[in-house]
Design a protein around this motif. Structure first.
Motif: not given
Length: 577
Positions: A274-279
């Motif tokens: 996962l590459v967080t949606e926060k990015v």
């Protein structure tokens, strides 16, 4: 016998003094009986919150963890939890965003309760020691994710789930809640019309156990490991949904499988991470191999902050039309962020990439869609009740509030609201029922079935079948579906279920894997049948042969197993009050 403190890594000793046990010989195998009031299966955020609530209500609780408590899948959650805790966000905004994000087939009643109760659940977490990010003035740091009309997302770096688990585990230890780690639940036990506990196996010793419980709460999370590329922990194999079929509980929205837009595409060993949606929530830009900000073509208003379903399909289309990277992804760019922002906002994403020699401060990430979350599950009331007496559910294993597409930040949040509610209602139910007694004949039969798998000398190994299931689901029940692919998947799963009759196990770990395979195949079949029935595109369910959303399908698909083992479906409009 030695005694250890309840809640320690191995509390079998402490349980000796807490519970009444009997040792029985079945099929030449020792079986341990454990009595409790509330059995909680699953040790993630929803299960632990249920345990806290039930314990505080004054009943005996036992938590069963498939792995070590600290390794529950909740700890993998990154971006944050949604809560209307800071202006301008309000519970009404949170509710509206959740319904809009879910394309109007959410359970409105549950979504309303969720939005209104979340601020109190955040304050609970803070009492347990959870530390959320704050600004220099002391106020909460919040940010807006996809399809959010206000900053709802409260976080702890990009390791919010891990920080939540730290606090929840601290409270579980403080309350001395007994638990068993590294135990696998074989199945639920039903007597008459009521669920009365579960059969377990100790993964380390191979010992069989039966827990006799007045009430049982299933909080087993999702089933991401049915898919070749996923963001889930290895323990997310979906057996909780299969148990619903066993005991006649209804499942709903099972066709709604969410693909996260941004999982690592490269290197291969990190694929799906996962590459967080926060990015994206803080200015990350999606680009194709030509350098184009392609979301301008698909969602010119919201761009990277469109719904997860919309962004994931845009990425898929870019790749399919030949504008993807050499490793089958697209780029996610934060090289324009000011100095220090990467390390401060997304330290885990930064570290994951640095491990493989990619400095995201200077190089673009390669990402692609990855199976992430199941929006469907047990049909529950606002108190976590199922249609089966004595059986409750909470967290991702339920249909909860998400409809056709879950907003980022709503998952580990709703587990706090409905985990607590399930714990309270299960504790209340215990006041009016007696502790059940499972017959020796039933125990002997269950043990005999397990021993038969272990005593086979040859057959199919579970690892071989797992890769086949993953391929079927990824290729034919994935982000873009059609009738031909779904019917092919049905045929392939039928063949795999026939092969699964030849599964054999050489040890306890392979026995667990064999049981997981059998349950996974049943759950996969439910997903396929539900996806075939929904002849439209809505949220995470996209049918290329029915590409439009149809107002006539603004309803939920319920599915259960009838007495002769066949799946039956019904549809109903969303619950709105």
């Amino acid at each position: 016998m030695h005694t250890e403190t309840p809640g320690s890594p191995d509390c079998r000793g402490s349980l000796q003094s807490v519970y009444n046990k009997e040792m029985n010989m079945s099929a030449n195998t020792t079986v341990e009986r454990i009595n409790t009031d509330v059995l909680i299966i699953g040790s993630g955020g929803a299960g632990l919150r249920a345990a806290i609530a039930a314990t505080e209500a004054g009943v005996k609780v036992l938590v069963i963890a498939k792995e070590q408590l600290k390794d529950a899948h909740t700890g993998w959650a990154m971006g944050g939890i949604n809560v209307a805790i800071k202006d301008p966000a309000t519970p009404q905004m949170h509710f509206d965003d959740t319904i809009n994000g879910g394309w109007y087939i959410n359970n409105y009643k549950l979504a309303r309760i969720f939005a209104e109760e979340m601020p109190d659940r955040v304050h609970d977490l803070e009492r347990y020691g959870v530390q959320f990010d704050r600004l220099p003035d002391g106020t909460y740091f919040t940010w807006a994710g996809g399809k959010q009309s206000a900053p709802l997302n409260l976080c702890a770096g990009d390791y919010t789930g891990r920080e939540m688990m730290r606090g929840l585990l601290a409270e579980v230890h403080r309350l001395q809640v007994p638990f068993l780690e590294n135990h696998y639940v074989i199945r639920l036990i039903k007597q008459g019309d009521r669920v009365v506990g579960a059969y377990l196996i100790d993964n380390q010793t191979g010992q069989y156990k039966v827990v006799q419980a007045k009430a049982t709460i299933v909080a087993t999370g999702g089933g991401g490991n049915m898919y070749k590329v996923n963001t889930n922990a290895p323990s997310n194999t979906g057996e909780g949904y299969a148990w619903a079929l066993d005991v006649g509980a209804e499942l709903v929205d099972m066709e709604m499988v969410q693909f996260h837009p941004t999982g690592m595409a490269y290197p291969p060993e990190k694929r799906g991470t996962l590459v967080t949606e926060k990015v994206r929530g803080n200015g990350g830009i999606l680009k194709n191999r030509l350098g184009e900000r392609f979301m301008q073509r698909y969602q010119p208003q919201r761009l990277e902050l469109a719904g997860r379903d919309e962004v994931a399909r845009a990425i898929y289309q870019e790749i399919q039309e030949g504008r993807g990277t050499e490793h089958g992804g697209v780029y996610l760019d934060v090289t324009h962020w000011e100095e220090g922002k990467v390390e401060k906002l997304v330290p885990d994403v930064f570290a994951e990439h640095m491990e493989v020699g990619i400095d995201i401060r200077k190089q673009m990430m390669e990402i692609s869609h990855s199976m992430h979350h199941m929006m469907g599950g047990y049909a529950i009331t606002e108190w976590g009740e199922t249609n089966v007496p004595g059986l409750y559910a909470a967290g991702e294993v339920t249909r909860s509030i998400h409809g056709a597409n879950r907003l980022g930040g709503n998952s580990i949040a709703e587990g706090q609201v409905f985990g607590r509610r399930a714990g309270l209602r299960a504790a209340d139910y215990c006041q009016n029922v007696s502790t059940p007694q499972v017959t020796q004949q039933a125990i002997d039969s269950e043990v005999a079935q397990m021993e038969a798998l272990l005593h086979k000398k040859a057959g199919v190994k579970p690892t071989d079948m797992l890769s086949s299931i993953k391929a079927v689901m990824w290729d034919n029940v994935g982000i873009i579906r059609d009738e031909e692919k779904l019917k092919l998947a049905r045929q392939q799963l039928t063949q795999l279920r026939q092969q699964a009759q030849d599964l054999y196990a050489e040890n306890t770990q392979q026995l667990q894997a064999s049981l997981e395979i059998q349950d996974m195949l049943r759950v996969a079949e439910v997903i396929v049948e539900s996806a075939l029935e929904r002849k439209e595109s809505r949220g995470a369910h996209y049918r290329s042969d029915y590409p439009q959303m149809d107002p006539a399908w603004e309803k939920n698909i319920y599915i259960k197993q009838n007495s002769d083992g066949k799946l039956v479906t019904r549809t109903a409009p969303p619950v709105k009050e």
